[in-house]
Scaffold this motif. Sequence first.
Motif, PDB file in Angstrom:
ATOM      1  N   ILE A 169       0.833  -1.196   0.000  1.00  0.00           N
ATOM      2  CA  ILE A 169       0.000   0.000   0.000  1.00  0.00           C
ATOM      3  C   ILE A 169       0.872   1.251   0.000  1.00  0.00           C
ATOM      4  O   ILE A 169       0.591   2.229  -0.703  1.00  0.00           O
ATOM      5  CB  ILE A 169      -0.942  -0.001   1.218  1.00  0.00           C
ATOM      6  CG1 ILE A 169      -1.984  -1.118   1.066  1.00  0.00           C
ATOM      7  CG2 ILE A 169      -1.628   1.355   1.396  1.00  0.00           C
ATOM      8  CD1 ILE A 169      -2.894  -1.281   2.279  1.00  0.00           C
ATOM      9  N   ALA A 170       1.958   1.207   0.760  1.00  0.00           N
ATOM     10  CA  ALA A 170       2.860   2.360   0.833  1.00  0.00           C
ATOM     11  C   ALA A 170       3.445   2.691  -0.535  1.00  0.00           C
ATOM     12  O   ALA A 170       3.552   3.868  -0.915  1.00  0.00           O
ATOM     13  CB  ALA A 170       3.973   2.081   1.842  1.00  0.00           C
ATOM     14  N   THR A 171       3.824   1.653  -1.284  1.00  0.00           N
ATOM     15  CA  THR A 171       4.396   1.879  -2.617  1.00  0.00           C
ATOM     16  C   THR A 171       3.336   2.436  -3.560  1.00  0.00           C
ATOM     17  O   THR A 171       3.605   3.357  -4.335  1.00  0.00           O
ATOM     18  CB  THR A 171       4.961   0.564  -3.177  1.00  0.00           C
ATOM     19  OG1 THR A 171       5.999   0.089  -2.316  1.00  0.00           O
ATOM     20  CG2 THR A 171       5.526   0.770  -4.577  1.00  0.00           C
ATOM     21  N   PHE A 172       2.123   1.890  -3.500  1.00  0.00           N
ATOM     22  CA  PHE A 172       1.041   2.382  -4.352  1.00  0.00           C
ATOM     23  C   PHE A 172       0.772   3.863  -4.077  1.00  0.00           C
ATOM     24  O   PHE A 172       0.689   4.674  -5.008  1.00  0.00           O
ATOM     25  CB  PHE A 172      -0.225   1.558  -4.109  1.00  0.00           C
ATOM     26  CG  PHE A 172      -1.419   2.033  -4.889  1.00  0.00           C
ATOM     27  CD1 PHE A 172      -1.588   1.674  -6.217  1.00  0.00           C
ATOM     28  CD2 PHE A 172      -2.369   2.862  -4.301  1.00  0.00           C
ATOM     29  CE1 PHE A 172      -2.686   2.117  -6.948  1.00  0.00           C
ATOM     30  CE2 PHE A 172      -3.471   3.313  -5.020  1.00  0.00           C
ATOM     31  CZ  PHE A 172      -3.626   2.934  -6.354  1.00  0.00           C
ATOM     32  N   VAL A 173       0.629   4.215  -2.810  1.00  0.00           N
ATOM     33  CA  VAL A 173       0.362   5.604  -2.445  1.00  0.00           C
ATOM     34  C   VAL A 173       1.504   6.506  -2.902  1.00  0.00           C
ATOM     35  O   VAL A 173       1.278   7.605  -3.435  1.00  0.00           O
ATOM     36  CB  VAL A 173       0.141   5.736  -0.924  1.00  0.00           C
ATOM     37  CG1 VAL A 173       0.099   7.211  -0.505  1.00  0.00           C
ATOM     38  CG2 VAL A 173      -1.139   5.021  -0.509  1.00  0.00           C
ATOM     39  N   SER A 174       2.730   6.039  -2.719  1.00  0.00           N
ATOM     40  CA  SER A 174       3.895   6.831  -3.125  1.00  0.00           C
ATOM     41  C   SER A 174       3.905   7.096  -4.623  1.00  0.00           C
ATOM     42  O   SER A 174       4.173   8.226  -5.066  1.00  0.00           O
ATOM     43  CB  SER A 174       5.179   6.094  -2.709  1.00  0.00           C
ATOM     44  OG  SER A 174       6.323   6.780  -3.185  1.00  0.00           O
ATOM     45  N   LYS A 175       3.602   6.076  -5.424  1.00  0.00           N
ATOM     46  CA  LYS A 175       3.589   6.237  -6.877  1.00  0.00           C
ATOM     47  C   LYS A 175       2.470   7.188  -7.323  1.00  0.00           C
ATOM     48  O   LYS A 175       2.664   8.022  -8.210  1.00  0.00           O
ATOM     49  CB  LYS A 175       3.431   4.867  -7.560  1.00  0.00           C
ATOM     50  CG  LYS A 175       4.681   4.002  -7.524  1.00  0.00           C
ATOM     51  CD  LYS A 175       4.433   2.654  -8.198  1.00  0.00           C
ATOM     52  CE  LYS A 175       5.682   1.800  -8.202  1.00  0.00           C
ATOM     53  NZ  LYS A 175       6.710   2.313  -9.139  1.00  0.00           N
ATOM     54  N   ILE A 176       1.306   7.049  -6.710  1.00  0.00           N
ATOM     55  CA  ILE A 176       0.187   7.926  -7.051  1.00  0.00           C
ATOM     56  C   ILE A 176       0.516   9.375  -6.690  1.00  0.00           C
ATOM     57  O   ILE A 176       0.328  10.296  -7.497  1.00  0.00           O
ATOM     58  CB  ILE A 176      -1.107   7.488  -6.326  1.00  0.00           C
ATOM     59  CG1 ILE A 176      -1.613   6.143  -6.879  1.00  0.00           C
ATOM     60  CG2 ILE A 176      -2.188   8.570  -6.451  1.00  0.00           C
ATOM     61  CD1 ILE A 176      -2.149   6.207  -8.288  1.00  0.00           C
ATOM     62  N   ILE A 213      -5.217  10.572  -1.423  1.00  0.00           N
ATOM     63  CA  ILE A 213      -5.194   9.182  -0.972  1.00  0.00           C
ATOM     64  C   ILE A 213      -4.058   8.967   0.020  1.00  0.00           C
ATOM     65  O   ILE A 213      -2.986   9.582  -0.069  1.00  0.00           O
ATOM     66  CB  ILE A 213      -5.059   8.219  -2.169  1.00  0.00           C
ATOM     67  CG1 ILE A 213      -5.393   6.790  -1.752  1.00  0.00           C
ATOM     68  CG2 ILE A 213      -3.675   8.297  -2.789  1.00  0.00           C
ATOM     69  CD1 ILE A 213      -5.550   5.843  -2.926  1.00  0.00           C
ATOM     70  N   ASN A 214      -4.283   8.068   0.993  1.00  0.00           N
ATOM     71  CA  ASN A 214      -3.234   7.690   1.941  1.00  0.00           C
ATOM     72  C   ASN A 214      -3.518   6.288   2.455  1.00  0.00           C
ATOM     73  O   ASN A 214      -4.556   5.691   2.127  1.00  0.00           O
ATOM     74  CB  ASN A 214      -3.137   8.698   3.099  1.00  0.00           C
ATOM     75  CG  ASN A 214      -4.455   8.884   3.817  1.00  0.00           C
ATOM     76  OD1 ASN A 214      -5.016   7.934   4.372  1.00  0.00           O
ATOM     77  ND2 ASN A 214      -4.980  10.122   3.815  1.00  0.00           N
ATOM     78  N   ALA A 215      -2.613   5.757   3.251  1.00  0.00           N
ATOM     79  CA  ALA A 215      -2.733   4.365   3.711  1.00  0.00           C
ATOM     80  C   ALA A 215      -3.976   4.134   4.556  1.00  0.00           C
ATOM     81  O   ALA A 215      -4.562   3.044   4.534  1.00  0.00           O
ATOM     82  CB  ALA A 215      -1.482   3.977   4.490  1.00  0.00           C
ATOM     83  N   SER A 216      -4.409   5.138   5.263  1.00  0.00           N
ATOM     84  CA  SER A 216      -5.552   4.947   6.165  1.00  0.00           C
ATOM     85  C   SER A 216      -6.903   4.996   5.448  1.00  0.00           C
ATOM     86  O   SER A 216      -7.880   4.409   5.928  1.00  0.00           O
ATOM     87  CB  SER A 216      -5.522   5.999   7.278  1.00  0.00           C
ATOM     88  OG  SER A 216      -5.608   7.307   6.732  1.00  0.00           O
ATOM     89  N   ASN A 217      -6.983   5.707   4.317  1.00  0.00           N
ATOM     90  CA  ASN A 217      -8.284   5.822   3.631  1.00  0.00           C
ATOM     91  C   ASN A 217      -8.351   5.052   2.319  1.00  0.00           C
ATOM     92  O   ASN A 217      -9.302   5.192   1.562  1.00  0.00           O
ATOM     93  CB  ASN A 217      -8.613   7.294   3.378  1.00  0.00           C
ATOM     94  CG  ASN A 217      -7.729   7.935   2.291  1.00  0.00           C
ATOM     95  OD1 ASN A 217      -6.903   7.272   1.666  1.00  0.00           O
ATOM     96  ND2 ASN A 217      -7.909   9.234   2.093  1.00  0.00           N
TER      97      ASN A 217
END
Length: 327
Positions: free
Chosen positions: A211-218, A227-231
């Motif tokens: 999830i961290a990598t996905f959020v970082s790329k977005i 977007i963030n890891a919590s939502n």
Amino acid sequence: MKNVFVLIFSVFITTILIPVLLIQRCSVIEPKIEKQQIVESNKVVHVYMHETGEIKTLDLEEYIKGVVAGEMPAAFEMEALKAQAVAARSYAVSRMRAYGKNGHPSHPGAELCDSVHCQVWLSKERLRELKSKNWMKNYWPKIEKAVEETKGLIMTYDNKPVDQPLFHSTSGGRTENSEDVFAAWVPYLRSVESPYEQEAPHLTDQQDISIATFVSKIKKKYPDCNINASNIKSSLKILERSDGGRILKMQVGNKILTGREIRELLGLRSANFKVAIYGEKMRFTTNGYGHGVGMSQWGANGMAKKGYTFDEILKHYYVGVEISKMK
């Protein structure tokens, strides 16, 4: 007198009518080739080599052999290889007509290049480096045959050479309308069924990402995305899919992205995917491999195994085209 008439009628049937009918029946199994010769070509192409920067002048048919070797597994059925040869020749001719001796703006002096920006082309020397001796012995003659038996044949639409004979590895069961992937509507690039892809190695695939990598790329590409890891679970929603199943619109936080954008961002095999969240990871399950427009190569091979000829394969994947002979 009656016997004489019967004798004459019998001779007519056996010597004239039956042979004519047989000839007509035999002609049905041949590929339908338009009699009109559509385009004149000097049958020489100029190809820009990305690695060396040189421009090679090649005979058109020799160039097509290198493209078939570079773009489709040589172990495929002969009719699939022929279909690939005609598609590759159609593309080459369209570039020759569009850019001529001045070349493409990206590589002046050459209408074509040797990479995926045009069509992958491999010389025999390069193939000897990449492939085994047995490959050159067993498969290169097969490619030569596929090209030689379709020599001079191209696809046309409305009596004009097609300029976008797109192809891809695996559609996932149905190809895409061109405008759903590349914005432009092209009459022969319509969504069609592709039912014979069961042997494709990437018919379905899975890719896990944190999830961290996905959020970082977005966030790197879309800094204002909330977007963030919590939502993340409540921030992802598929809004629209194409006829072929690829995602047209997907909500990612406060952004509406296309499946193609997600695919390119994450390096997925297809924009036809499902996503699930497991703890700290996301799992993307993809269907198909590639953009999905035009001919599915694994679908073409499946059709060939079912007995379809190269022209039937092409006319299935490129709606409304004819197979025409170059001058």
